[in-house]
Design a protein around this motif. Structure first.
Motif, PDB file in Angstrom:
ATOM      1  N   ALA A  76       0.831  -1.205   0.000  1.00 34.76           N
ATOM      2  CA  ALA A  76       0.000   0.000   0.000  1.00 34.76           C
ATOM      3  C   ALA A  76       0.865   1.254   0.000  1.00 34.76           C
ATOM      4  CB  ALA A  76      -0.931  -0.014   1.204  1.00 34.76           C
ATOM      5  N   ALA A  77       1.944   1.239   0.791  1.00 39.00           N
ATOM      6  CA  ALA A  77       2.836   2.402   0.833  1.00 39.00           C
ATOM      7  C   ALA A  77       3.461   2.657  -0.532  1.00 39.00           C
ATOM      8  CB  ALA A  77       3.921   2.185   1.888  1.00 39.00           C
ATOM      9  N   ILE A  78       3.878   1.604  -1.203  1.00 46.29           N
ATOM     10  CA  ILE A  78       4.507   1.757  -2.517  1.00 46.29           C
ATOM     11  C   ILE A  78       3.486   2.211  -3.554  1.00 46.29           C
ATOM     12  CG2 ILE A  78       5.515   0.403  -4.409  1.00 46.29           C
ATOM     13  CD1 ILE A  78       7.051  -1.086  -2.058  1.00 46.29           C
ATOM     14  N   LEU A  79       2.264   1.679  -3.475  1.00 44.97           N
ATOM     15  CA  LEU A  79       1.220   2.116  -4.402  1.00 44.97           C
ATOM     16  C   LEU A  79       0.902   3.595  -4.222  1.00 44.97           C
ATOM     17  CD1 LEU A  79      -1.972   0.158  -5.335  1.00 44.97           C
ATOM     18  CD2 LEU A  79      -2.133   2.572  -4.757  1.00 44.97           C
ATOM     19  N   LEU A  80       0.851   4.048  -2.963  1.00 46.28           N
ATOM     20  CA  LEU A  80       0.453   5.425  -2.674  1.00 46.28           C
ATOM     21  C   LEU A  80       1.604   6.422  -2.777  1.00 46.28           C
ATOM     22  CD1 LEU A  80      -1.794   4.681   0.431  1.00 46.28           C
ATOM     23  CD2 LEU A  80      -2.602   5.487  -1.798  1.00 46.28           C
ATOM     24  N   PHE A  81       2.812   5.997  -2.352  1.00 45.11           N
ATOM     25  CA  PHE A  81       3.916   6.951  -2.214  1.00 45.11           C
ATOM     26  C   PHE A  81       5.142   6.613  -3.043  1.00 45.11           C
ATOM     27  CE2 PHE A  81       2.069   6.355   2.206  1.00 45.11           C
ATOM     28  CZ  PHE A  81       1.097   7.340   2.058  1.00 45.11           C
ATOM     29  N   GLY A  82       5.196   5.421  -3.615  1.00 44.47           N
ATOM     30  CA  GLY A  82       6.378   5.008  -4.359  1.00 44.47           C
ATOM     31  C   GLY A  82       7.337   4.217  -3.490  1.00 44.47           C
ATOM     32  N   GLU A  83       8.494   3.925  -4.036  1.00 45.74           N
ATOM     33  CA  GLU A  83       9.501   3.146  -3.317  1.00 45.74           C
ATOM     34  C   GLU A  83      10.289   4.055  -2.374  1.00 45.74           C
ATOM     35  OE1 GLU A  83      12.721  -0.401  -4.408  1.00 45.74           O
ATOM     36  OE2 GLU A  83      11.587   0.631  -5.983  1.00 45.74           O
ATOM     37  N   PRO A  84      10.468   3.653  -1.114  1.00 47.34           N
ATOM     38  CA  PRO A  84      11.132   4.542  -0.147  1.00 47.34           C
ATOM     39  C   PRO A  84      12.626   4.713  -0.407  1.00 47.34           C
ATOM     40  CG  PRO A  84      10.750   2.390   0.826  1.00 47.34           C
ATOM     41  CD  PRO A  84      10.054   2.378  -0.505  1.00 47.34           C
ATOM     42  N   ALA A  85      13.143   5.856   0.064  1.00 43.31           N
ATOM     43  CA  ALA A  85      14.567   6.120  -0.073  1.00 43.31           C
ATOM     44  C   ALA A  85      15.387   5.298   0.924  1.00 43.31           C
ATOM     45  CB  ALA A  85      14.832   7.608   0.143  1.00 43.31           C
ATOM     46  N   ARG A  86      14.814   5.049   2.106  1.00 49.02           N
ATOM     47  CA  ARG A  86      15.546   4.332   3.148  1.00 49.02           C
ATOM     48  C   ARG A  86      14.567   3.461   3.910  1.00 49.02           C
ATOM     49  NH1 ARG A  86      17.361   5.855   8.545  1.00 49.02           N
ATOM     50  NH2 ARG A  86      16.114   7.751   8.314  1.00 49.02           N
ATOM     51  N   VAL A  87      15.043   2.303   4.382  1.00 51.20           N
ATOM     52  CA  VAL A  87      14.206   1.366   5.128  1.00 51.20           C
ATOM     53  C   VAL A  87      14.925   0.942   6.398  1.00 51.20           C
ATOM     54  CG1 VAL A  87      13.010  -0.857   5.096  1.00 51.20           C
ATOM     55  CG2 VAL A  87      13.160   0.506   2.995  1.00 51.20           C
ATOM     56  N   GLU A  88      14.244   1.071   7.539  1.00 49.47           N
ATOM     57  CA  GLU A  88      14.726   0.532   8.804  1.00 49.47           C
ATOM     58  C   GLU A  88      13.676  -0.452   9.308  1.00 49.47           C
ATOM     59  OE1 GLU A  88      17.628   1.031   9.937  1.00 49.47           O
ATOM     60  OE2 GLU A  88      18.239   2.753   8.717  1.00 49.47           O
ATOM     61  N   ALA A  89      14.053  -1.345  10.211  1.00 45.98           N
ATOM     62  CA  ALA A  89      13.093  -2.348  10.654  1.00 45.98           C
ATOM     63  C   ALA A  89      13.522  -2.996  11.961  1.00 45.98           C
ATOM     64  CB  ALA A  89      12.932  -3.427   9.588  1.00 45.98           C
ATOM     65  N   ALA A  90      12.538  -3.559  12.651  1.00 49.60           N
ATOM     66  CA  ALA A  90      12.772  -4.385  13.834  1.00 49.60           C
ATOM     67  C   ALA A  90      11.715  -5.475  13.836  1.00 49.60           C
ATOM     68  CB  ALA A  90      12.689  -3.557  15.107  1.00 49.60           C
ATOM     69  N   VAL A  91      12.081  -6.661  14.345  1.00 45.83           N
ATOM     70  CA  VAL A  91      11.141  -7.782  14.343  1.00 45.83           C
ATOM     71  C   VAL A  91      11.129  -8.480  15.695  1.00 45.83           C
ATOM     72  CG1 VAL A  91      11.424  -8.194  11.875  1.00 45.83           C
ATOM     73  CG2 VAL A  91      12.841  -9.460  13.505  1.00 45.83           C
ATOM     74  N   THR A  92      10.035  -9.219  15.934  1.00 47.78           N
ATOM     75  CA  THR A  92       9.913 -10.099  17.082  1.00 47.78           C
ATOM     76  C   THR A  92      10.014 -11.530  16.564  1.00 47.78           C
ATOM     77  OG1 THR A  92       8.442  -8.533  18.186  1.00 47.78           O
ATOM     78  CG2 THR A  92       8.451 -10.794  19.009  1.00 47.78           C
ATOM     79  N   PRO A  93      11.168 -12.180  16.712  1.00 40.08           N
ATOM     80  CA  PRO A  93      11.306 -13.550  16.204  1.00 40.08           C
ATOM     81  C   PRO A  93      10.576 -14.547  17.094  1.00 40.08           C
ATOM     82  CG  PRO A  93      13.305 -12.891  17.330  1.00 40.08           C
ATOM     83  CD  PRO A  93      12.405 -11.692  17.330  1.00 40.08           C
ATOM     84  N   ILE A  94      10.171 -15.663  16.496  1.00 40.94           N
ATOM     85  CA  ILE A  94       9.565 -16.739  17.273  1.00 40.94           C
ATOM     86  C   ILE A  94      10.379 -18.014  17.097  1.00 40.94           C
ATOM     87  CG2 ILE A  94       7.256 -15.741  17.162  1.00 40.94           C
ATOM     88  CD1 ILE A  94       6.575 -17.759  14.969  1.00 40.94           C
ATOM     89  N   ARG A  95       9.988 -19.053  17.797  1.00 39.33           N
ATOM     90  CA  ARG A  95      10.790 -20.276  17.893  1.00 39.33           C
ATOM     91  C   ARG A  95      11.087 -20.915  16.546  1.00 39.33           C
ATOM     92  NH1 ARG A  95       9.630 -25.269  17.428  1.00 39.33           N
ATOM     93  NH2 ARG A  95       7.409 -24.840  17.298  1.00 39.33           N
ATOM     94  N   THR A  96      10.181 -20.802  15.588  1.00 37.65           N
ATOM     95  CA  THR A  96      10.360 -21.484  14.308  1.00 37.65           C
ATOM     96  C   THR A  96      11.425 -20.828  13.424  1.00 37.65           C
ATOM     97  OG1 THR A  96       8.640 -20.172  13.234  1.00 37.65           O
ATOM     98  CG2 THR A  96       7.941 -22.215  14.341  1.00 37.65           C
ATOM     99  N   GLY A  97      11.822 -19.601  13.768  1.00 37.92           N
ATOM    100  CA  GLY A  97      12.855 -18.920  12.995  1.00 37.92           C
ATOM    101  C   GLY A  97      12.349 -17.827  12.070  1.00 37.92           C
ATOM    102  N   VAL A  98      11.040 -17.532  12.118  1.00 37.15           N
ATOM    103  CA  VAL A  98      10.505 -16.431  11.323  1.00 37.15           C
ATOM    104  C   VAL A  98      10.086 -15.300  12.253  1.00 37.15           C
ATOM    105  CG1 VAL A  98       9.695 -17.976   9.511  1.00 37.15           C
ATOM    106  CG2 VAL A  98       8.135 -17.311  11.360  1.00 37.15           C
ATOM    107  N   GLU A  99       9.755 -14.155  11.661  1.00 32.96           N
ATOM    108  CA  GLU A  99       9.266 -13.049  12.463  1.00 32.96           C
ATOM    109  C   GLU A  99       7.785 -13.254  12.770  1.00 32.96           C
ATOM    110  OE1 GLU A  99       8.354 -12.537   8.395  1.00 32.96           O
ATOM    111  OE2 GLU A  99      10.405 -12.456   9.204  1.00 32.96           O
ATOM    112  N   GLY A 100       7.445 -13.182  14.061  1.00 33.07           N
ATOM    113  CA  GLY A 100       6.040 -13.279  14.450  1.00 33.07           C
ATOM    114  C   GLY A 100       5.352 -11.940  14.364  1.00 33.07           C
ATOM    115  N   ALA A 101       6.149 -10.882  14.530  1.00 29.85           N
ATOM    116  CA  ALA A 101       5.641  -9.512  14.461  1.00 29.85           C
ATOM    117  C   ALA A 101       6.801  -8.605  14.109  1.00 29.85           C
ATOM    118  CB  ALA A 101       5.010  -9.101  15.792  1.00 29.85           C
ATOM    119  N   GLY A 102       6.490  -7.382  13.742  1.00 27.47           N
ATOM    120  CA  GLY A 102       7.557  -6.444  13.439  1.00 27.47           C
ATOM    121  C   GLY A 102       7.049  -5.112  12.966  1.00 27.47           C
ATOM    122  N   ILE A 103       7.991  -4.249  12.640  1.00 23.45           N
ATOM    123  CA  ILE A 103       7.666  -2.935  12.127  1.00 23.45           C
ATOM    124  C   ILE A 103       8.759  -2.507  11.148  1.00 23.45           C
ATOM    125  CG2 ILE A 103       8.851  -1.754  14.031  1.00 23.45           C
ATOM    126  CD1 ILE A 103       6.606   0.400  13.831  1.00 23.45           C
ATOM    127  N   ALA A 104       8.333  -1.900  10.058  1.00 25.14           N
ATOM    128  CA  ALA A 104       9.266  -1.333   9.077  1.00 25.14           C
ATOM    129  C   ALA A 104       9.049   0.162   9.038  1.00 25.14           C
ATOM    130  CB  ALA A 104       9.035  -1.937   7.699  1.00 25.14           C
TER     131      ALA A 104
END
Length: 318
Positions: free
Chosen positions: A187-215
């Motif tokens: 949705a962000a890319i559709l509305l605003f285009g591709e961002p100049a910079r990306v930062e992120a943090a995630v909440t990993p879970i036991r299986t090895g993937v992110e269970g939650a996060g924010i970009a």
């Protein structure tokens, strides 16, 4: 009439079949599963005439014009490539593939084969997001946006019990970013285009993937946060904040109630009629493209930009 076969017997495939039955110019001719008995039973239940027990047989059938890929994420790339090589048009469920490089390769193959390939990202073709696009210019200079999609998966209980369901399995392309975070990024890319910079943090879970996060997406004057989770649920709406007004969006993936509040406190509401979480828009777009009514390049580039942004978010979160 476009005769399409589906791959996969999941809930999302059933939703696609429902959307196809409501869309003119297309009909679901067959379903495909690795087990012919399962394929036949599924086809009978959803009212589809044909069934295939293997991919090769379906792709070899000259009566099939197109393929909907609704299988696990990890096998999308090979199945899409096989369908393109067989001369079939392809609508592939989101996330289309695991990397932008894979997508670029498939797009090049599709263009060489003169077939249509697009991602089944329903948000891009939803009337609610189209209404958001119409209202954004009225907000003034854009400064902030917050996009949220957090819904605890019923399969998380299996994770807590020690199992590894597909949607939480890294080997199957699972994780909250690919499943729910992609809606906000797209949705962000559709509305605003591709961002100049990306930062992120995630909440990993036991299986090895992110269970939650924010970009955090930086557009040099506009900052967008995209929050997502499959292990918790949020009831917060999404927002786009401009210098003249703020737009409140009830549900990002299927907006149906938009509220514009200007700096003087004046409130304007817009309600979008129709059911939520339907795939009708993406099916109609696919029919338009296969029929030669438009070029898929814009759709394909939006998918490529989203995949690049997912890769940047994952790299930033490491």
């Amino acid at each position: 009439m476009i005769r399409i076969a589906t791959i996969g017997t999941s809930v999302i495939t059933e939703s696609f079949i429902g959307a196809a039955t409501r869309t003119s110019g297309i009909e679901v001719a067959a379903v495909t599963s690795r087990d012919i008995g399962r394929a036949r039973a599924y086809a009978d239940r959803v009212g589809v005439p044909g069934a295939f027990g293997d991919l090769a047989s379906m792709l070899a059938d000259p009566a099939i014009d197109a393929v909907y890929v609704g299988s696990p994420n990890s096998v999308h790339r090979d199945q899409v490539a096989a369908a393109i090589d067989a001369g079939k048009h392809v609508l592939v469920e989101k996330p289309a593939v695991s990397s932008a490089a894979e997508w670029d390769d498939l797009v090049a193959r599709a263009r060489a084969a003169e077939v249509v390939l697009i991602e089944a990202m329903r948000t891009a073709y939803d009337p609610g997001l189209a209404a958001v696009q119409e209202l954004v210019p009225s907000l003034g200079t854009l400064r902030r946006a917050s996009f949220h999609y957090s819904k605890r998966s019923s399969r998380y209980d299996a994770v807590l019990a020690g199992e590894v369901p597909n949607i939480f399995d890294p080997a199957m392309g699972g994780g909250a970013l690919a499943d729910l975070g992609v809606y906000g990024l797209h949705a962000a890319i559709l509305l605003f285009g591709e961002p100049a910079r990306v930062e992120a943090a995630v909440t990993p879970i036991r299986t090895g993937v992110e269970g939650a996060g924010i970009a955090l997406l930086d557009y040099a004057g506009l900052v967008v946060d995209v929050a997502y989770s499959k292990i918790t649920t949020s009831t917060r709406p999404s927002e786009i904040q401009g210098e003249d007004a703020t737009l409140v969006i009830d549900h990002l993936a299927s907006p149906r109630h938009l509220t514009r509040v200007d700096n003087d406190g004046n409130v304007t509401e817009r309600v979008i009629d129709g059911p939520v979480d339907v795939l009708d828009g993406e099916v109609a777009r696919f029919v338009e493209l296969v029929s030669g009514g438009a070029s898929p390049e814009v759709d394909q580039e939006r998918t490529a930009a989203t995949l690049r942004t997912i890769e940047r978010a994952r790299a930033a979160a490491r």
